[in-house]
Design a protein around this motif. Structure first.
Motif, PDB file in Angstrom:
ATOM      1  N   MET A 191       0.849  -1.184   0.000  1.00 33.41           N
ATOM      2  CA  MET A 191       0.000   0.000   0.000  1.00 33.41           C
ATOM      3  C   MET A 191       0.881   1.230   0.000  1.00 33.41           C
ATOM      4  O   MET A 191       1.812   1.334   0.790  1.00 33.41           O
ATOM      5  N   SER A 192       0.632   2.178  -0.887  1.00 38.28           N
ATOM      6  CA  SER A 192       1.505   3.335  -1.053  1.00 38.28           C
ATOM      7  C   SER A 192       1.483   4.217   0.179  1.00 38.28           C
ATOM      8  O   SER A 192       0.437   4.507   0.747  1.00 38.28           O
ATOM      9  N   ALA A 193       2.692   4.662   0.579  1.00 36.58           N
ATOM     10  CA  ALA A 193       2.793   5.553   1.729  1.00 36.58           C
ATOM     11  C   ALA A 193       2.241   6.917   1.412  1.00 36.58           C
ATOM     12  O   ALA A 193       1.958   7.711   2.313  1.00 36.58           O
ATOM     13  N   ASN A 194       2.057   7.232   0.083  1.00 38.50           N
ATOM     14  CA  ASN A 194       1.566   8.543  -0.315  1.00 38.50           C
ATOM     15  C   ASN A 194       0.051   8.619  -0.391  1.00 38.50           C
ATOM     16  O   ASN A 194      -0.511   9.670  -0.665  1.00 38.50           O
ATOM     17  N   ALA A 220     -10.395   4.440   5.101  1.00 42.83           N
ATOM     18  CA  ALA A 220     -11.587   3.886   4.459  1.00 42.83           C
ATOM     19  C   ALA A 220     -11.354   2.444   4.031  1.00 42.83           C
ATOM     20  O   ALA A 220     -12.221   1.579   4.205  1.00 42.83           O
ATOM     21  N   VAL A 221     -10.183   2.169   3.470  1.00 42.54           N
ATOM     22  CA  VAL A 221      -9.857   0.802   3.042  1.00 42.54           C
ATOM     23  C   VAL A 221      -9.782  -0.126   4.246  1.00 42.54           C
ATOM     24  O   VAL A 221     -10.343  -1.236   4.242  1.00 42.54           O
ATOM     25  N   LEU A 222      -9.099   0.322   5.298  1.00 41.27           N
ATOM     26  CA  LEU A 222      -8.972  -0.515   6.486  1.00 41.27           C
ATOM     27  C   LEU A 222     -10.330  -0.752   7.137  1.00 41.27           C
ATOM     28  O   LEU A 222     -10.614  -1.841   7.623  1.00 41.27           O
ATOM     29  N   GLU A 259      -2.305  -0.612  10.126  1.00 40.25           N
ATOM     30  CA  GLU A 259      -2.540  -1.703   9.182  1.00 40.25           C
ATOM     31  C   GLU A 259      -2.376  -3.056   9.861  1.00 40.25           C
ATOM     32  O   GLU A 259      -3.183  -3.973   9.652  1.00 40.25           O
ATOM     33  N   ARG A 260      -1.349  -3.187  10.692  1.00 44.63           N
ATOM     34  CA  ARG A 260      -1.147  -4.438  11.419  1.00 44.63           C
ATOM     35  C   ARG A 260      -2.295  -4.680  12.388  1.00 44.63           C
ATOM     36  O   ARG A 260      -2.723  -5.826  12.590  1.00 44.63           O
ATOM     37  N   LEU A 261      -2.789  -3.603  13.008  1.00 48.60           N
ATOM     38  CA  LEU A 261      -3.930  -3.746  13.915  1.00 48.60           C
ATOM     39  C   LEU A 261      -5.125  -4.341  13.187  1.00 48.60           C
ATOM     40  O   LEU A 261      -5.746  -5.316  13.646  1.00 48.60           O
ATOM     41  N   VAL A 262      -5.481  -3.790  12.037  1.00 48.33           N
ATOM     42  CA  VAL A 262      -6.652  -4.258  11.298  1.00 48.33           C
ATOM     43  C   VAL A 262      -6.468  -5.683  10.806  1.00 48.33           C
ATOM     44  O   VAL A 262      -7.405  -6.487  10.815  1.00 48.33           O
ATOM     45  N   LYS A 315      -8.558   7.398  15.146  1.00 45.09           N
ATOM     46  CA  LYS A 315      -8.559   6.634  13.894  1.00 45.09           C
ATOM     47  C   LYS A 315      -9.105   5.221  14.120  1.00 45.09           C
ATOM     48  O   LYS A 315      -9.831   4.682  13.277  1.00 45.09           O
ATOM     49  N   ILE A 316      -8.770   4.615  15.269  1.00 41.09           N
ATOM     50  CA  ILE A 316      -9.303   3.288  15.579  1.00 41.09           C
ATOM     51  C   ILE A 316     -10.821   3.354  15.680  1.00 41.09           C
ATOM     52  O   ILE A 316     -11.538   2.479  15.174  1.00 41.09           O
TER      53      ILE A 316
END
Length: 306
Positions: A1-4, A12-14, A98-101, A122-123
């Protein structure tokens, strides 16, 4: 997944990933629980997939019999030894969302007095329930364990642990009640970090541990759990005892800094104490054993120079 990729798109994706996984649980399995802050949240039926964002939360979950449901935690979660096998997703300051999700948690156990407020928000936006676990007083530890047992469906194990905590606390109160009743309460600076100097406010569990030992937190009037203070503020309040509660091997250097200030009462009377039992700052059940050791050390320090 792009850092940008914009952060909003990433979230939204997560969120979509989490929602698709959570959708596997039937709505009828939902239940409501209450956390340490008195907040209610909805979670599915136990067993759960739980992530803890603090070492103390991880320790409390194991005490409540929910260690097998803990799928992720942060650095320094090392009590009990089984906690060392739980995957890390960051530390108390920042986590990898990302690791959390990807761990598909049903609930996140967080310490409201610390951590990263922006990441907490965010969570929440990801739709993951957040359970606040925090006890400013030692007497609240047992009920906090009981509540975690309700969350995880491990009430029997949690009740047993809660009884053990209550017995330990009662023993500590019997042993050190005399010091509190004596009327003489030396003031103490509890230094938990240096350069800058961090201490604890009156609403923090370590401040309560000091009170149990019959001493007074010199910064108990501060509302923040972990406030930064200046050298000038310490000089103005002139504590009777200074405790350097640093990581192993570091406290001696912290005390050397204070020895340069000969005007301080703690320095003049040789009441400088290195205390490196990490159980005191972990904020789980092991804080009781650490408190017992702290009380013994303080009794020796209080008698110094007499």
């Amino acid at each position: 997944m792009s850092a940008n990729r914009p952060l909003s798109a990433l979230i939204a994706v997560l969120a979509a990933i989490h929602a698709s996984f959570a959708g596997a649980s039937p709505a009828s399995a939902a239940r409501t629980v209450t956390d340490d802050a008195g907040r209610t949240l909805t979670v599915r039926s136990a067993p759960l997939r739980i992530v803890s964002l603090s070492p103390g939360g991880a320790e409390m979950l194991f005490a409540a019999g929910a260690g097998a449901q803990l799928v992720g935690t942060v650095e320094y979660s090392d009590v009990p030894p089984a906690a060392r096998q739980v995957p890390r997703i960051g530390d108390a300051v920042a986590i990898d969302l990302e690791r959390l999700v990807l761990l598909h948690p049903d609930v996140v156990v967080a310490w409201p007095g610390g951590g990263n407020p922006a990441q907490r928000a965010k969570i929440a936006r990801l739709g993951i329930p957040i359970y606040d676990q925090q006890t400013p007083h030692l007497a609240q530890l047992a009920d906090s364990v009981r509540r975690l047992g309700t969350l995880a469906g491990t009430q029997a194990a949690a009740e047993s642990a809660a009884h053990s905590i209550e017995a330990q606390l009662a023993a500590l109160n019997r042993e050190h009640g005399g010091a509190r009743a004596s009327g003489s309460q030396p003031s103490v600076l509890l230094e938990v970090w240096n350069r800058p100097i961090y201490t604890v406010g009156g609403g923090q569990l370590m401040s309560d541990a000091l009170s149990l030992c019959g001493v007074r937190n010199v910064f108990a009037d501060l509302p923040e759990p972990g406030p930064a203070v200046s050298v000038e503020a310490v000089i103005a309040r002139d504590p009777d005892i200074i405790i350097a509660a640093g990581p192993p091997g570091e406290s001696a250097a912290w005390l050397s800094d204070w020895r340069r200030l000969g005007s301080l009462s703690a320095v003049r009377h040789g009441r400088l104490l290195a205390f490196e039992d990490q159980g005191l700052s972990r904020l789980g059940p092991s804080v009781l054993e650490a408190t017992a050791a702290l009380c013994r050390a303080l009794a020796q320090a209080s008698s110094a120079g007499r």
